[in-house]
Design a protein around this motif. Structure first.
Motif, PDB file in Angstrom:
ATOM      1  N   LYS A   1       0.844  -1.187   0.000  1.00 47.20           N
ATOM      2  CA  LYS A   1       0.000   0.000   0.000  1.00 47.20           C
ATOM      3  C   LYS A   1       0.879   1.236   0.000  1.00 47.20           C
ATOM      4  N   GLY A   2       0.363   2.275  -0.618  1.00 37.36           N
ATOM      5  CA  GLY A   2       1.068   3.545  -0.636  1.00 37.36           C
ATOM      6  C   GLY A   2       0.068   4.671  -0.755  1.00 37.36           C
ATOM      7  N   HIS A   3       0.596   5.883  -0.736  1.00 35.73           N
ATOM      8  CA  HIS A   3      -0.263   7.059  -0.859  1.00 35.73           C
ATOM      9  C   HIS A   3       0.510   8.190  -1.527  1.00 35.73           C
ATOM     10  N   PHE A   4      -0.225   9.215  -1.917  1.00 35.86           N
ATOM     11  CA  PHE A   4       0.353  10.428  -2.481  1.00 35.86           C
ATOM     12  C   PHE A   4       0.062  11.575  -1.519  1.00 35.86           C
ATOM     13  N   GLU A   5       1.065  12.386  -1.234  1.00 40.74           N
ATOM     14  CA  GLU A   5       0.886  13.492  -0.301  1.00 40.74           C
ATOM     15  C   GLU A   5       0.518  14.788  -1.000  1.00 40.74           C
ATOM     16  N   GLY A   6       0.924  14.975  -2.233  1.00 39.33           N
ATOM     17  CA  GLY A   6       0.683  16.222  -2.949  1.00 39.33           C
ATOM     18  C   GLY A   6      -0.588  16.170  -3.763  1.00 39.33           C
ATOM     19  N   VAL A   7      -1.712  16.564  -3.166  1.00 37.95           N
ATOM     20  CA  VAL A   7      -3.009  16.506  -3.827  1.00 37.95           C
ATOM     21  C   VAL A   7      -3.643  17.891  -3.817  1.00 37.95           C
TER      22      VAL A   7
ATOM     23  N   ARG B   1     -16.730  21.542  -8.321  1.00 35.44           N
ATOM     24  CA  ARG B   1     -17.719  22.581  -8.615  1.00 35.44           C
ATOM     25  C   ARG B   1     -19.081  21.923  -8.612  1.00 35.44           C
ATOM     26  N   GLY B   2     -19.956  22.408  -7.742  1.00 35.89           N
ATOM     27  CA  GLY B   2     -21.290  21.838  -7.688  1.00 35.89           C
ATOM     28  C   GLY B   2     -21.913  21.998  -6.339  1.00 35.89           C
ATOM     29  N   ASP B   3     -23.181  21.705  -6.268  1.00 41.03           N
ATOM     30  CA  ASP B   3     -23.929  21.797  -5.031  1.00 41.03           C
ATOM     31  C   ASP B   3     -24.359  20.411  -4.599  1.00 41.03           C
ATOM     32  N   VAL B   4     -24.301  20.162  -3.310  1.00 43.48           N
ATOM     33  CA  VAL B   4     -24.706  18.874  -2.768  1.00 43.48           C
ATOM     34  C   VAL B   4     -26.152  18.573  -3.164  1.00 43.48           C
ATOM     35  N   GLU B   5     -26.963  19.627  -3.260  1.00 43.01           N
ATOM     36  CA  GLU B   5     -28.373  19.445  -3.614  1.00 43.01           C
ATOM     37  C   GLU B   5     -28.574  19.036  -5.078  1.00 43.01           C
ATOM     38  N   ASP B   6     -27.605  19.286  -5.945  1.00 43.36           N
ATOM     39  CA  ASP B   6     -27.725  18.972  -7.376  1.00 43.36           C
ATOM     40  C   ASP B   6     -26.429  18.328  -7.875  1.00 43.36           C
ATOM     41  N   PRO B   7     -26.097  17.115  -7.376  1.00 43.54           N
ATOM     42  CA  PRO B   7     -24.807  16.511  -7.719  1.00 43.54           C
ATOM     43  C   PRO B   7     -24.638  16.153  -9.190  1.00 43.54           C
ATOM     44  N   ALA B   8     -25.720  15.978  -9.924  1.00 46.40           N
ATOM     45  CA  ALA B   8     -25.599  15.602 -11.334  1.00 46.40           C
ATOM     46  C   ALA B   8     -24.908  16.693 -12.154  1.00 46.40           C
ATOM     47  N   ARG B   9     -24.913  17.930 -11.677  1.00 49.81           N
ATOM     48  CA  ARG B   9     -24.260  19.041 -12.377  1.00 49.81           C
ATOM     49  C   ARG B   9     -22.834  19.286 -11.890  1.00 49.81           C
ATOM     50  N   ALA B  10     -22.354  18.483 -10.977  1.00 52.35           N
ATOM     51  CA  ALA B  10     -21.029  18.700 -10.389  1.00 52.35           C
ATOM     52  C   ALA B  10     -19.912  18.337 -11.355  1.00 52.35           C
ATOM     53  N   SER B  11     -18.748  18.925 -11.106  1.00 53.18           N
ATOM     54  CA  SER B  11     -17.542  18.554 -11.841  1.00 53.18           C
ATOM     55  C   SER B  11     -16.370  18.523 -10.865  1.00 53.18           C
ATOM     56  N   VAL B  12     -15.368  17.734 -11.213  1.00 53.76           N
ATOM     57  CA  VAL B  12     -14.215  17.534 -10.336  1.00 53.76           C
ATOM     58  C   VAL B  12     -12.947  17.609 -11.168  1.00 53.76           C
ATOM     59  N   GLU B  13     -11.948  18.324 -10.647  1.00 55.13           N
ATOM     60  CA  GLU B  13     -10.607  18.323 -11.235  1.00 55.13           C
ATOM     61  C   GLU B  13      -9.604  18.134 -10.120  1.00 55.13           C
ATOM     62  N   VAL B  14      -8.736  17.143 -10.269  1.00 53.34           N
ATOM     63  CA  VAL B  14      -7.742  16.826  -9.250  1.00 53.34           C
ATOM     64  C   VAL B  14      -6.387  16.668  -9.913  1.00 53.34           C
ATOM     65  N   GLU B  15      -5.356  17.163  -9.229  1.00 56.44           N
ATOM     66  CA  GLU B  15      -3.988  16.981  -9.684  1.00 56.44           C
ATOM     67  C   GLU B  15      -3.181  16.404  -8.525  1.00 56.44           C
ATOM     68  N   ILE B  16      -2.344  15.415  -8.840  1.00 55.23           N
ATOM     69  CA  ILE B  16      -1.534  14.737  -7.833  1.00 55.23           C
ATOM     70  C   ILE B  16      -0.072  14.842  -8.227  1.00 55.23           C
TER      71      ILE B  16
END
Length: 182
Positions: free
Chosen positions: A33-39, A44-59
């Motif tokens: 097992k391992g992990h990444f520290e630099g995340v 973008r989105g509202d909990v009430e309307d998750p279908a419109r949400a978007s996510v961008e992540v860089e590691i």
């Protein structure tokens, strides 16, 4: 015609309270097992309307840690992540499919070592509250599994007893905390 402004709520991923882990078979009968520290990243989105949400992540690929220095160096080398040529791993959502009040399937593009493949994150909304500093936060957990060969991570060694030194399936698990931005 004026472009419509994106009015979705912006949540900044809190790297101090976010964990990106991986697990892979080693010697056919144990797990590393391992992990990444630099995340870093944004939801973008509202909990009430998750279908419109978007996510961008860089590691940060060089932030990989497995608790064994030589193995970490090998995983950062050209045999695996090749962090000198490919310093980041990235995820960008292409759609969010609500399953129920707490569960989502987040579809997206995962890029590792310059190769992009479609993946699906089985995601759970863990909660929403205010932290001790008074900021609104949301907690999410997600998991997926990839075949590392699909991303050009093909290095391996055959074992005398049969099988391969490093498994091909990589389980990925995320625990994410994000802070709502003003």
């Amino acid at each position: 015609m004026v472009a419509q402004q994106d009015r979705r709520t912006v949540w900044q991923i809190d790297p101090k309270h976010t964990l990106v882990e991986f697990a892979v078979s080693y010697l056919t009968f144990t797990t590393v097992k391992g992990h990444f520290e630099g995340v870093s990243g944004t939801i973008r989105g509202d909990v009430e309307d998750p279908a419109r949400a978007s996510v961008e992540v860089e590691i940060d690929a060089a932030s990989l840690a497995t608790r064994e220095g030589r193995r970490d160096a090998h995983l950062r080398s050209a045999d695996f992540l090749d962090v000198e040529r490919y310093p980041t791993l990235a995820f960008r959502s292409t759609g969010v499919e609500p399953i129920d009040d707490r569960r989502l399937l987040v579809h997206g593009e995962l890029t590792i070592r310059g190769t992009t493949r479609l993946v699906m994150l089985d995601t759970e909304l863990k909660g929403r509250a205010r932290n001790p500093q008074g900021f609104e936060i949301v907690g999410l957990a997600a998991r997926t599994e990839i075949d590392r060969r699909d991303f050009g991570l093909t290095w391996n060694q055959s074992l005398e007893t049969g099988g391969l030194l490093v498994g091909e399936a990589v389980a990925i698990q995320l625990e994410v905390q994000a802070i709502r931005q003003a």
